[in-house]
Scaffold this motif. Structure first.
Motif, PDB file in Angstrom:
ATOM      1  N   ARG A   1      33.819  42.264  17.056  1.00 10.39           N
ATOM      2  CA  ARG A   1      34.084  41.418  18.123  1.00 10.39           C
ATOM      3  C   ARG A   1      33.566  39.973  18.025  1.00 10.39           C
ATOM      4  NH1 ARG A   1      35.061  45.017  23.317  1.00 10.39           N
ATOM      5  NH2 ARG A   1      36.324  42.942  23.915  1.00 10.39           N
ATOM      6  N   THR A   2      34.180  38.967  18.683  1.00  8.10           N
ATOM      7  CA  THR A   2      33.656  37.604  19.070  1.00  8.10           C
ATOM      8  C   THR A   2      33.010  37.801  20.450  1.00  8.10           C
ATOM      9  OG1 THR A   2      35.278  36.835  17.469  1.00  8.10           O
ATOM     10  CG2 THR A   2      33.741  35.223  18.963  1.00  8.10           C
ATOM     11  N   LEU A   3      31.628  37.293  20.278  1.00  9.02           N
ATOM     12  CA  LEU A   3      31.011  36.904  21.732  1.00  9.02           C
ATOM     13  C   LEU A   3      31.405  35.500  22.046  1.00  9.02           C
ATOM     14  CD1 LEU A   3      29.272  38.124  23.892  1.00  9.02           C
ATOM     15  CD2 LEU A   3      27.175  36.994  22.367  1.00  9.02           C
ATOM     16  N   TYR A   4      32.064  35.344  23.296  1.00 11.62           N
ATOM     17  CA  TYR A   4      32.350  33.991  23.655  1.00 11.62           C
ATOM     18  C   TYR A   4      31.285  33.607  24.913  1.00 11.62           C
ATOM     19  CZ  TYR A   4      36.826  34.604  21.585  1.00 11.62           C
ATOM     20  OH  TYR A   4      37.724  34.803  20.473  1.00 11.62           O
ATOM     21  N   ALA A   5      31.161  32.147  24.977  1.00  4.80           N
ATOM     22  CA  ALA A   5      30.686  31.504  26.153  1.00  4.80           C
ATOM     23  C   ALA A   5      31.832  31.155  26.966  1.00  4.80           C
ATOM     24  CB  ALA A   5      29.788  30.505  25.685  1.00  4.80           C
ATOM     25  N   LEU A   6      31.948  31.435  28.292  1.00  5.37           N
ATOM     26  CA  LEU A   6      32.911  31.128  29.153  1.00  5.37           C
ATOM     27  C   LEU A   6      32.391  30.134  30.240  1.00  5.37           C
ATOM     28  CD1 LEU A   6      36.017  31.488  30.474  1.00  5.37           C
ATOM     29  CD2 LEU A   6      34.857  33.608  31.427  1.00  5.37           C
TER      30      LEU A   6
ATOM     31  N   PRO B   1      26.709  13.539  33.899  1.00  5.91           N
ATOM     32  CA  PRO B   1      28.163  13.448  34.539  1.00  5.91           C
ATOM     33  C   PRO B   1      28.389  12.240  35.122  1.00  5.91           C
ATOM     34  CG  PRO B   1      26.688  15.485  34.941  1.00  5.91           C
ATOM     35  CD  PRO B   1      26.026  14.544  34.472  1.00  5.91           C
ATOM     36  N   SER B   2      27.505  11.370  35.523  1.00  9.10           N
ATOM     37  CA  SER B   2      28.045  10.057  36.147  1.00  9.10           C
ATOM     38  C   SER B   2      28.760   9.253  35.208  1.00  9.10           C
ATOM     39  CB  SER B   2      26.607   9.223  36.507  1.00  9.10           C
ATOM     40  OG  SER B   2      25.832   9.065  35.462  1.00  9.10           O
ATOM     41  N   LEU B   3      28.596   9.615  33.894  1.00  8.75           N
ATOM     42  CA  LEU B   3      29.514   8.669  32.872  1.00  8.75           C
ATOM     43  C   LEU B   3      30.777   9.126  32.959  1.00  8.75           C
ATOM     44  CD1 LEU B   3      26.903   8.735  29.811  1.00  8.75           C
ATOM     45  CD2 LEU B   3      27.493   6.784  31.566  1.00  8.75           C
ATOM     46  N   LEU B   4      31.132  10.392  33.384  1.00 11.31           N
ATOM     47  CA  LEU B   4      32.448  11.082  33.492  1.00 11.31           C
ATOM     48  C   LEU B   4      32.927  10.732  35.055  1.00 11.31           C
ATOM     49  CD1 LEU B   4      31.827  14.453  31.619  1.00 11.31           C
ATOM     50  CD2 LEU B   4      32.723  12.334  30.507  1.00 11.31           C
ATOM     51  N   CYS B   5      32.425   9.877  35.789  1.00 10.47           N
ATOM     52  CA  CYS B   5      32.917   9.638  36.823  1.00 10.47           C
ATOM     53  C   CYS B   5      32.336  10.441  37.874  1.00 10.47           C
ATOM     54  CB  CYS B   5      34.377   8.986  36.955  1.00 10.47           C
ATOM     55  SG  CYS B   5      34.548   7.414  35.992  1.00 10.47           S
ATOM     56  N   ILE B   6      31.553  11.518  37.637  1.00  9.41           N
ATOM     57  CA  ILE B   6      31.175  12.506  38.533  1.00  9.41           C
ATOM     58  C   ILE B   6      30.057  12.116  39.403  1.00  9.41           C
ATOM     59  CG2 ILE B   6      30.510  14.843  38.800  1.00  9.41           C
ATOM     60  CD1 ILE B   6      31.760  15.500  36.253  1.00  9.41           C
ATOM     61  N   GLU B   7      30.216  11.845  40.753  1.00  9.79           N
ATOM     62  CA  GLU B   7      29.333  11.337  41.575  1.00  9.79           C
ATOM     63  C   GLU B   7      28.673  12.349  42.527  1.00  9.79           C
ATOM     64  OE1 GLU B   7      31.421   8.327  43.720  1.00  9.79           O
ATOM     65  OE2 GLU B   7      31.737   6.902  41.643  1.00  9.79           O
ATOM     66  N   ARG B   8      28.938  13.685  42.614  1.00 16.09           N
ATOM     67  CA  ARG B   8      28.225  14.601  43.357  1.00 16.09           C
ATOM     68  C   ARG B   8      27.802  15.618  42.480  1.00 16.09           C
ATOM     69  NH1 ARG B   8      32.689  15.727  48.235  1.00 16.09           N
ATOM     70  NH2 ARG B   8      30.887  16.763  48.622  1.00 16.09           N
ATOM     71  N   ASP B   9      26.906  16.666  43.069  1.00 18.80           N
ATOM     72  CA  ASP B   9      26.490  17.489  42.476  1.00 18.80           C
ATOM     73  C   ASP B   9      27.774  18.612  42.177  1.00 18.80           C
ATOM     74  OD1 ASP B   9      24.032  16.471  42.743  1.00 18.80           O
ATOM     75  OD2 ASP B   9      22.951  18.167  43.830  1.00 18.80           O
ATOM     76  N   PHE B  10      27.874  19.452  41.053  1.00 17.19           N
ATOM     77  CA  PHE B  10      28.754  20.263  41.018  1.00 17.19           C
ATOM     78  C   PHE B  10      28.335  21.544  40.426  1.00 17.19           C
ATOM     79  CE2 PHE B  10      28.733  18.019  37.050  1.00 17.19           C
ATOM     80  CZ  PHE B  10      28.866  19.162  36.212  1.00 17.19           C
ATOM     81  N   THR B  11      28.968  22.678  40.513  1.00 18.25           N
ATOM     82  CA  THR B  11      28.582  24.004  39.941  1.00 18.25           C
ATOM     83  C   THR B  11      29.359  24.632  38.648  1.00 18.25           C
ATOM     84  OG1 THR B  11      27.616  24.675  42.140  1.00 18.25           O
ATOM     85  CG2 THR B  11      28.061  26.383  40.574  1.00 18.25           C
ATOM     86  N   LEU B  12      28.706  24.896  37.816  1.00 19.87           N
ATOM     87  CA  LEU B  12      29.660  25.854  36.493  1.00 19.87           C
ATOM     88  C   LEU B  12      29.050  27.232  36.776  1.00 19.87           C
ATOM     89  CD1 LEU B  12      28.910  23.339  33.833  1.00 19.87           C
ATOM     90  CD2 LEU B  12      30.998  23.577  35.172  1.00 19.87           C
ATOM     91  N   PHE B  13      29.909  28.239  36.527  1.00 15.05           N
ATOM     92  CA  PHE B  13      29.709  29.577  36.220  1.00 15.05           C
ATOM     93  C   PHE B  13      29.669  29.668  34.775  1.00 15.05           C
ATOM     94  CE2 PHE B  13      30.967  29.491  40.676  1.00 15.05           C
ATOM     95  CZ  PHE B  13      30.042  30.185  41.126  1.00 15.05           C
ATOM     96  N   VAL B  14      28.660  30.085  34.058  1.00 12.93           N
ATOM     97  CA  VAL B  14      28.803  30.180  32.563  1.00 12.93           C
ATOM     98  C   VAL B  14      28.361  31.598  32.174  1.00 12.93           C
ATOM     99  CG1 VAL B  14      27.857  29.352  30.407  1.00 12.93           C
ATOM    100  CG2 VAL B  14      27.869  27.831  32.264  1.00 12.93           C
ATOM    101  N   ALA B  15      29.296  32.284  31.542  1.00 12.42           N
ATOM    102  CA  ALA B  15      29.134  33.785  31.211  1.00 12.42           C
ATOM    103  C   ALA B  15      29.275  33.796  29.656  1.00 12.42           C
ATOM    104  CB  ALA B  15      30.307  34.658  31.804  1.00 12.42           C
ATOM    105  N   LEU B  16      28.467  34.892  29.220  1.00 11.26           N
ATOM    106  CA  LEU B  16      28.592  35.625  27.922  1.00 11.26           C
ATOM    107  C   LEU B  16      29.633  36.999  27.940  1.00 11.26           C
ATOM    108  CD1 LEU B  16      25.101  35.650  26.477  1.00 11.26           C
ATOM    109  CD2 LEU B  16      26.796  33.991  26.028  1.00 11.26           C
ATOM    110  N   THR B  17      30.736  36.768  27.321  1.00  8.27           N
ATOM    111  CA  THR B  17      31.565  37.944  27.403  1.00  8.27           C
ATOM    112  C   THR B  17      32.475  38.128  25.996  1.00  8.27           C
ATOM    113  OG1 THR B  17      33.516  38.641  28.730  1.00  8.27           O
ATOM    114  CG2 THR B  17      33.119  36.573  28.092  1.00  8.27           C
ATOM    115  N   PHE B  18      32.794  39.394  25.828  1.00  6.20           N
ATOM    116  CA  PHE B  18      33.636  39.635  24.622  1.00  6.20           C
ATOM    117  C   PHE B  18      35.210  39.606  25.185  1.00  6.20           C
ATOM    118  CE2 PHE B  18      30.174  42.556  23.355  1.00  6.20           C
ATOM    119  CZ  PHE B  18      29.752  41.865  22.148  1.00  6.20           C
ATOM    120  N   GLU B  19      35.476  39.258  26.528  1.00  5.39           N
ATOM    121  CA  GLU B  19      36.691  38.917  26.992  1.00  5.39           C
ATOM    122  C   GLU B  19      36.641  37.792  27.698  1.00  5.39           C
ATOM    123  OE1 GLU B  19      38.456  42.386  28.902  1.00  5.39           O
ATOM    124  OE2 GLU B  19      37.079  43.864  27.867  1.00  5.39           O
TER     125      GLU B  19
END
Length: 274
Positions: free
Chosen positions: A22-27, A127-145
């Motif tokens: 199986r492939t382990l993905y980052a999501l 992120p400011s180079l992508l025109c992102i001017e405020r703090d933002f949140t990501l949820f990063v997971a390791l998963t087989f699905e």
């Protein structure tokens, strides 16, 4: 009947007819307030994570599951972890917090360390180079699905959320396979059905909530492993969360030895018509 003893060492599981490759993905999934342009940043983050993450060798596993569509008694190891990352427009990580444990400290440490290194890497665009001017949140997971998502609030949100998700293959793994001598099941005498949220009773809504969690060898939901996959309202999700903490299960067994088992369950709320 006396409960099966918990395994002090992982059950023997040799590569064979029950094993899986199986492939382990980052999501990566964007938090609700994150702008759509943050998806490009997430994609670059995952590419860096794929090059930076070094999993321990040999790779230990602490939980088991039955492959989808297979015989219910087949068991293969599972691996999952999730971290919340808050990024400033300058590219600095405001915080990185583990929100779902793999139950393997070495994996959790390797995951969060690699994530921190990638966010702070000078090669990552701010992120400011992508025109992102405020703090933002990501949820990063390791998963087989990689198709498993986080909470959504409406059918429209489900569609939008899919566009705000990024995936990246990390590594292809050969997983050993064995068989359950007994599946993990709910203890009917100690089950705690979720209560319909009182503050939503006037709306008389029928809703479904889906959670993924680890049932430990002690028959309880293991703290730090509950992951919300789908919900139409936070109130229903909270009700299920509280019920799961109070519920008890008959743990899965391999060779007569109790083991931790990954479970995914949907809970339906229905308001009775008068």
């Amino acid at each position: 009947m006396a409960p099966a003893p918990a395994c002090t060492t992982p059950p023997a599981a040799e590569p064979g007819p029950h094993g899986r490759t199986r492939t382990l993905y980052a999501l990566a999934q964007l938090g609700h307030a994150a702008p759509d342009s943050a998806r490009l940043y997430a994609m670059l983050l995952l590419e860096g994570l794929a090059m930076t993450l070094r999993l321990p060798t040999p790779l230990p596993f602490a939980a088991w599951a039955g492959p989808t569509g297979d015989s219910r008694d087949v068991a293969v190891p599972v691996l999952g972890a999730e971290a919340m990352v808050t990024v400033r427009p300058t590219g600095q990580a405001d915080r990185i917090a583990l929100t779902q444990s793999s139950l393997v400290p070495a994996v959790d440490a390797a995951f969060t360390t690699a994530l921190q290194a990638v966010v702070q890497d000078e090669g990552m665009p701010a992120p400011s180079l992508l025109c992102i001017e405020r703090d933002f949140t990501l949820f990063v997971a390791l998963t087989f699905e990689p198709a498993a998502g986080r909470a959504t609030r409406s059918p429209l949100d489900s569609i939008v959320w899919a566009r705000r998700t990024a995936t990246q293959p990390i590594v292809r793994l050969q997983l050993p396979g064995t068989r359950f001598s007994a599946p993990a099941v709910t203890d009917a005498k100690r089950r705690r059905p979720p209560a319909y949220p009182s503050h939503l009773s006037s709306a008389r809504l029928n809703r479904e909530v889906t959670f993924e969690f680890i049932i430990g060898a002690n028959g309880r939901v293991t703290p730090g492993t509950m992951r919300l996959l789908n919900a139409t309202d936070r109130g229903f999700a909270d009700a299920v969360f509280d019920a799961l903490e109070k519920s008890r299960f008959l743990p899965g067994e391999i060779g007569g030895c109790a083991v931790a088992v990954l479970s995914r369950q949907a809970f339906e709320f229905r308001m009775m018509r008068e």
